[in-house]
Design an enzyme around this catalytic site. Structure first.
Site, PDB file in Angstrom:
ATOM      1  N   GLY A  26       1.274 -12.974   4.749  1.00 49.03           N
ATOM      2  CA  GLY A  26       0.166 -14.083   4.745  1.00 49.03           C
ATOM      3  C   GLY A  26       1.236 -15.306   4.201  1.00 49.03           C
ATOM      4  N   HIS A  27       1.333 -16.383   5.278  1.00 47.53           N
ATOM      5  CA  HIS A  27       2.319 -17.327   4.947  1.00 47.53           C
ATOM      6  C   HIS A  27       1.330 -18.482   4.991  1.00 47.53           C
ATOM      7  CE1 HIS A  27       5.828 -15.152   6.981  1.00 47.53           C
ATOM      8  NE2 HIS A  27       5.338 -14.576   6.028  1.00 47.53           N
ATOM      9  N   GLN A  40       7.583 -10.627   4.715  1.00 48.89           N
ATOM     10  CA  GLN A  40       7.996  -9.891   3.523  1.00 48.89           C
ATOM     11  C   GLN A  40       9.090 -10.207   2.996  1.00 48.89           C
ATOM     12  OE1 GLN A  40       6.991  -7.724   6.626  1.00 48.89           O
ATOM     13  NE2 GLN A  40       4.880  -8.411   5.743  1.00 48.89           N
ATOM     14  N   LYS A  42       7.675 -18.887   2.519  1.00 44.54           N
ATOM     15  CA  LYS A  42       8.519 -18.977   3.821  1.00 44.54           C
ATOM     16  C   LYS A  42       7.562 -19.622   4.816  1.00 44.54           C
ATOM     17  CE  LYS A  42       8.110 -14.568   4.053  1.00 44.54           C
ATOM     18  NZ  LYS A  42       7.675 -14.162   2.713  1.00 44.54           N
ATOM     19  N   ASP A  85       6.235 -13.609  -0.285  1.00 45.08           N
ATOM     20  CA  ASP A  85       5.622 -14.516  -0.831  1.00 45.08           C
ATOM     21  C   ASP A  85       6.377 -15.679  -1.543  1.00 45.08           C
ATOM     22  OD1 ASP A  85       3.273 -13.229  -0.035  1.00 45.08           O
ATOM     23  OD2 ASP A  85       3.062 -12.066  -1.830  1.00 45.08           O
ATOM     24  N   GLU A  86       7.561 -15.880  -1.050  1.00 50.60           N
ATOM     25  CA  GLU A  86       8.527 -16.783  -1.807  1.00 50.60           C
ATOM     26  C   GLU A  86       8.221 -18.261  -1.232  1.00 50.60           C
ATOM     27  OE1 GLU A  86       9.445 -14.058   0.374  1.00 50.60           O
ATOM     28  OE2 GLU A  86      10.771 -12.796  -0.895  1.00 50.60           O
ATOM     29  N   ARG A 135      -0.682 -11.116  -8.167  1.00 51.20           N
ATOM     30  CA  ARG A 135       0.820 -10.929  -8.023  1.00 51.20           C
ATOM     31  C   ARG A 135       1.291 -10.621  -9.465  1.00 51.20           C
ATOM     32  NH1 ARG A 135       1.806 -16.070  -4.360  1.00 51.20           N
ATOM     33  NH2 ARG A 135       0.886 -15.270  -2.059  1.00 51.20           N
ATOM     34  N   ARG A 178       8.005   7.593  18.897  1.00 52.53           N
ATOM     35  CA  ARG A 178       7.884   7.252  20.490  1.00 52.53           C
ATOM     36  C   ARG A 178       6.670   7.707  21.123  1.00 52.53           C
ATOM     37  NH1 ARG A 178      13.268  10.809  20.907  1.00 52.53           N
ATOM     38  NH2 ARG A 178      12.142  11.768  19.453  1.00 52.53           N
ATOM     39  N   ASN A 216       0.362  -7.828   7.588  1.00 51.44           N
ATOM     40  CA  ASN A 216       0.533  -7.863   6.109  1.00 51.44           C
ATOM     41  C   ASN A 216       1.083  -8.869   5.544  1.00 51.44           C
ATOM     42  OD1 ASN A 216       2.852  -7.285   7.663  1.00 51.44           O
ATOM     43  ND2 ASN A 216       3.763  -5.760   6.216  1.00 51.44           N
TER      44      ASN A 216
HETATM   45  P1  GDP Z   1       4.958 -16.611   2.223  1.00 50.90           P
HETATM   46  O1  GDP Z   1       4.364 -15.262   2.287  1.00 50.90           O
HETATM   47  O2  GDP Z   1       6.628 -16.550   1.970  1.00 50.90           O
HETATM   48  O3  GDP Z   1       4.918 -17.573   3.272  1.00 50.90           O
HETATM   49  O4  GDP Z   1       4.408 -17.040   0.723  1.00 50.90           O
HETATM   50  P2  GDP Z   1       2.828 -17.156   0.511  1.00 50.90           P
HETATM   51  O5  GDP Z   1       2.381 -18.323   1.248  1.00 50.90           O
HETATM   52  O6  GDP Z   1       2.238 -15.873   0.515  1.00 50.90           O
HETATM   53  O7  GDP Z   1       2.953 -17.713  -1.046  1.00 50.90           O
HETATM   54  C1  GDP Z   1       3.480 -18.835  -1.604  1.00 50.90           C
HETATM   55  C2  GDP Z   1       2.399 -19.658  -2.185  1.00 50.90           C
HETATM   56  O8  GDP Z   1       2.985 -20.523  -3.024  1.00 50.90           O
HETATM   57  C3  GDP Z   1       1.346 -20.331  -1.416  1.00 50.90           C
HETATM   58  O9  GDP Z   1       0.279 -20.322  -1.997  1.00 50.90           O
HETATM   59  C4  GDP Z   1       2.060 -21.503  -1.279  1.00 50.90           C
HETATM   60  O10 GDP Z   1       1.232 -22.695  -0.970  1.00 50.90           O
HETATM   61  C5  GDP Z   1       2.561 -21.911  -2.723  1.00 50.90           C
HETATM   62  N1  GDP Z   1       3.938 -22.515  -2.840  1.00 50.90           N
HETATM   63  C6  GDP Z   1       4.933 -22.721  -1.831  1.00 50.90           C
HETATM   64  N2  GDP Z   1       5.769 -23.568  -2.488  1.00 50.90           N
HETATM   65  C7  GDP Z   1       5.511 -24.030  -3.654  1.00 50.90           C
HETATM   66  C8  GDP Z   1       6.185 -24.630  -4.525  1.00 50.90           C
HETATM   67  O11 GDP Z   1       7.112 -24.987  -4.402  1.00 50.90           O
HETATM   68  N3  GDP Z   1       5.218 -24.984  -5.901  1.00 50.90           N
HETATM   69  C9  GDP Z   1       3.907 -24.483  -5.904  1.00 50.90           C
HETATM   70  N4  GDP Z   1       3.440 -24.553  -7.153  1.00 50.90           N
HETATM   71  N5  GDP Z   1       3.478 -23.662  -4.968  1.00 50.90           N
HETATM   72  C10 GDP Z   1       4.175 -23.593  -3.777  1.00 50.90           C
HETATM   73  P1  IMO Z   2       4.920 -12.030   3.109  1.00 44.16           P
HETATM   74  O1  IMO Z   2       5.257 -11.933   4.598  1.00 44.16           O
HETATM   75  C1  IMO Z   2       4.099  -9.746  -0.404  1.00 44.16           C
HETATM   76  C2  IMO Z   2       4.005  -5.430   0.086  1.00 44.16           C
HETATM   77  C3  IMO Z   2       2.509  -4.503  -0.134  1.00 44.16           C
HETATM   78  C4  IMO Z   2       2.909  -3.184  -0.404  1.00 44.16           C
HETATM   79  C5  IMO Z   2       4.088  -2.914   0.386  1.00 44.16           C
HETATM   80  C6  IMO Z   2       3.771  -2.337   1.478  1.00 44.16           C
HETATM   81  O2  IMO Z   2       3.355 -12.632   2.891  1.00 44.16           O
HETATM   82  O3  IMO Z   2       5.801 -12.276   2.173  1.00 44.16           O
HETATM   83  P2  IMO Z   2       2.604  -2.504   3.825  1.00 44.16           P
HETATM   84  O4  IMO Z   2       1.085  -3.134   4.080  1.00 44.16           O
HETATM   85  O5  IMO Z   2       3.469  -3.365   4.554  1.00 44.16           O
HETATM   86  O6  IMO Z   2       2.574  -1.368   4.220  1.00 44.16           O
HETATM   87  O7  IMO Z   2       2.743  -2.797   2.359  1.00 44.16           O
HETATM   88  O8  IMO Z   2       4.718  -4.464   0.921  1.00 44.16           O
HETATM   89  N1  IMO Z   2       3.800  -6.556   1.194  1.00 44.16           N
HETATM   90  C7  IMO Z   2       3.841  -7.781   0.888  1.00 44.16           C
HETATM   91  N2  IMO Z   2       4.096  -8.322  -0.604  1.00 44.16           N
HETATM   92  N3  IMO Z   2       4.158 -10.266   0.695  1.00 44.16           N
HETATM   93  C8  IMO Z   2       4.031  -9.736   1.600  1.00 44.16           C
HETATM   94  O9  IMO Z   2       4.400 -10.490   3.182  1.00 44.16           O
HETATM   95  C9  IMO Z   2       3.946  -8.437   2.088  1.00 44.16           C
HETATM   96  N4  IMO Z   2       3.744  -7.363   3.040  1.00 44.16           N
HETATM   97  C10 IMO Z   2       3.677  -6.182   2.296  1.00 44.16           C
HETATM   98  O10 IMO Z   2       1.920  -5.249  -0.959  1.00 44.16           O
HETATM   99  O11 IMO Z   2       3.520  -3.001  -1.874  1.00 44.16           O
HETATM  100 MG    MG Z   3       2.633 -14.346   1.623  1.00 44.70          MG
END
Ligand code: GDP
Ligand code: IMO
Ligand code: MG
Length: 427
Positions: free
Chosen positions: A40-41, A222, A16, A13-14, A303, A143, A38
């Site tokens: 969510g981008h 992830q 990406k 959830d950085e 989170r 497998r 798993n």
């Molecule tokens: P991903 O899984 O790495 O693609 O990240 P997620 O989409 O799950 O979570 C990132 C969250 O931060 C999303 O709600 C984005 O819309 C939000 N986001 C991304 N970049 C920024 C930023 O620079 N500032 C803020 N406030 N939110 C951001």
């Molecule tokens: P994105 O791509 C954050 C975490 C779950 C759990 C562990 C194992 O959006 O960054 P799983 O369902 O893979 O067996 O879960 O990994 N997890 C994530 N946490 N962002 C994700 O994806 C994740 N995908 C899995 O919360 O702790």
């Molecule tokens: Mg995410």
């Protein structure tokens, strides 16, 4: 050309999705190489907010091909739903999407097994997204899994029934209750649906693209600290989320890897269970969570939040061979007069280290450096030069500690809220 990689350096959830969408105009192709639903981008532009789970984040750019690689575990039911949700955007999905025939299929019983295993773990549960990721990768390694290409074979239904029967035997041992009929129905509807898309040998497709001098961006899911080998095991996901996963998840040779973009939040978050050395349990953590809107894109779970962890960041940079860093969500730290950065860990026996110990579940105390916050809004800031000095100093501190330049600073969720400090070099 070479394959560039964008991957998360923390616990996912950085941001990406935002950055892949931002960089996509520079790339003719974007490919997912591991994970599955798993992920969510989130992408935000023109007032639209969209969350992608299995579809690569280049999908909104008309000139970008999107490939779901062989390392991905694919849930066809979720795939169908995702594509139906995208219908309103008038994208040419049939032309712009290709799916690896070697991608492993998530069966309905993989999801049930995920739930049964988690329930049985009690307090030691991983906090899985319950999308069936672990059980599907288990079948792949054992497998016994089914791959997307299998749907073309005349005895697919037989193979499916045989694997489902094995899973049901396990579910019965766990006394897990389920109603398979509607799940089977949805699965086979999705099997018919996917047949209209390009199902390809993605290794040939991607290598042909590279040989034709096309640009390819590999989109990680992830984060590095959730990697099956290098993450906080056993509280990890079941794939290699790190750069090595690109070679096995797309079929590209190591010499064909180009730039490695490492993306991290200006602080840390984690969703699900497992150790998190800089986690905040006080009001500061709550303020971070509220300001950053830190609720999961896939499961909606809150989170956990904490300060930036430099030993963990350096470790992730080392494992991935990161060449450029992108710092996300700088705006979330606007609210703090002081910011803490973890530079070391103090172990149980009092030793101070800057490396991740074997078991970060053993209590380790973060050693913090306190720096002055910028404590003001970043809205209207259009260049790195215009940023507050304290934010520039924060970036400098990270660059000095990690030894890699921070080329992008993100200051909001929208595509446009992206400040380029140094031009991002491609492939
Ligand atoms: P991903 O899984 O790495 O693609 O990240 P997620 O989409 O799950 O979570 C990132 C969250 O931060 C999303 O709600 C984005 O819309 C939000 N986001 C991304 N970049 C920024 C930023 O620079 N500032 C803020 N406030 N939110 C951001
Ligand atoms: P994105 O791509 C954050 C975490 C779950 C759990 C562990 C194992 O959006 O960054 P799983 O369902 O893979 O067996 O879960 O990994 N997890 C994530 N946490 N962002 C994700 O994806 C994740 N995908 C899995 O919360 O702790
Ligand atoms: Mg995410």
């Amino acid at each position: 050309m070479k394959v560039d990689i964008l991957l998360g350096l923390q616990w996912g959830d950085e941001g990406k999705g935002k950055i892949v969408d931002y960089l996509a105009p520079k790339y003719e192709n974007v490919a997912r190489f591991q994970g599955g639903p798993n992920a969510g981008h989130t992408l935000e532009f023109d007032g639209i907010k969209h969350v992608l789970h299995q579809i690569p984040s280049g999908i909104f750019r008309a000139s970008t091909q999107n490939i779901i690689g062989n390392g991905v575990v694919l849930d066809l039911v979720i795939f169908k739903k995702e594509l139906e949700d995208l219908a309103q955007f008038n994208l040419d999905l049939k032309a712009n999407l290709q799916i690896a025939e070697k991608a492993q299929l998530i069966l309905p019983t993989h999801r049930l097994l995920d739930a049964a295993y988690e329930k049985a773990k009690g307090d030691r549960k991983i906090g899985s997204t319950l999308k069936g990721i672990g059980p599907t990768y288990q079948d792949k390694i054992a497998r016994t899994g089914l791959r997307l290409g299998d749907i073309k074979s005349s005895n697919f239904k037989e193979k499916y029934d045989a694997l489902i029967a094995k899973h049901c035997a396990i579910l019965d041992q766990y006394n897990f209750e389920y109603d398979l009929a509607p799940l089977n129905k949805a699965f086979f509807e999705a099997v018919e649906y996917v047949k209209q898309f390009k199902i390809v040998d993605s290794a040939y497709v991607i290598n042909d693209m590279l040989n034709a001098d096309q640009t390819v961006l590999a989109e990680g899911a992830q984060g590095s600290l959730l990697d099956i080998d290098f993450g906080s095991y056993p509280f990890v996901t079941s794939s290699n989320t790190t750069a090595a996963g690109v070679c096995s998840g797309l079929g590209v040779a190591p010499a064909r890897i180009g730039e490695v973009y490492g993306i991290f939040k200006a602080y840390c978050t984690r969703v699900g269970s497992g150790p998190f050395p800089t986690e905040l349990f006080d009001d500061t953590g709550v303020r971070m969570q509220t300001e950053g809107n830190e609720f999961g894109s896939t499961t909606g779970r809150a989170r956990r939040c904490g300060w930036l962890d430099l030993p963990a960041l350096k470790y992730a940079v080392m494992i991935n061979g990161v060449t450029q860093l992108f710092m996300m969500k700088a705006d979330v730290l606007n609210i703090f007069e002081e910011i803490q950065v973890c530079t070391n860990y103090e172990l149980n026996d009092g030793t101070v280290v800057d490396r991740l110990p074997f078991d970060i579940e053993d209590p380790i105390k973060p050693v913090y450096k306190t720096v002055k916050g910028w404590n003001r809004s970043l809205s209207g800031v259009e260049s790195f030069e215009d940023m507050p000095q304290e934010l520039k100093d924060y970036v400098k501190l990270i660059e000095n500690e990690v030894g890699v330049p921070v080329n992008i600073v993100s200051v909001g969720p929208d595509r446009t809220e992206t400040i380029v400090k140094n031009e991002v070099t491609v492939g």
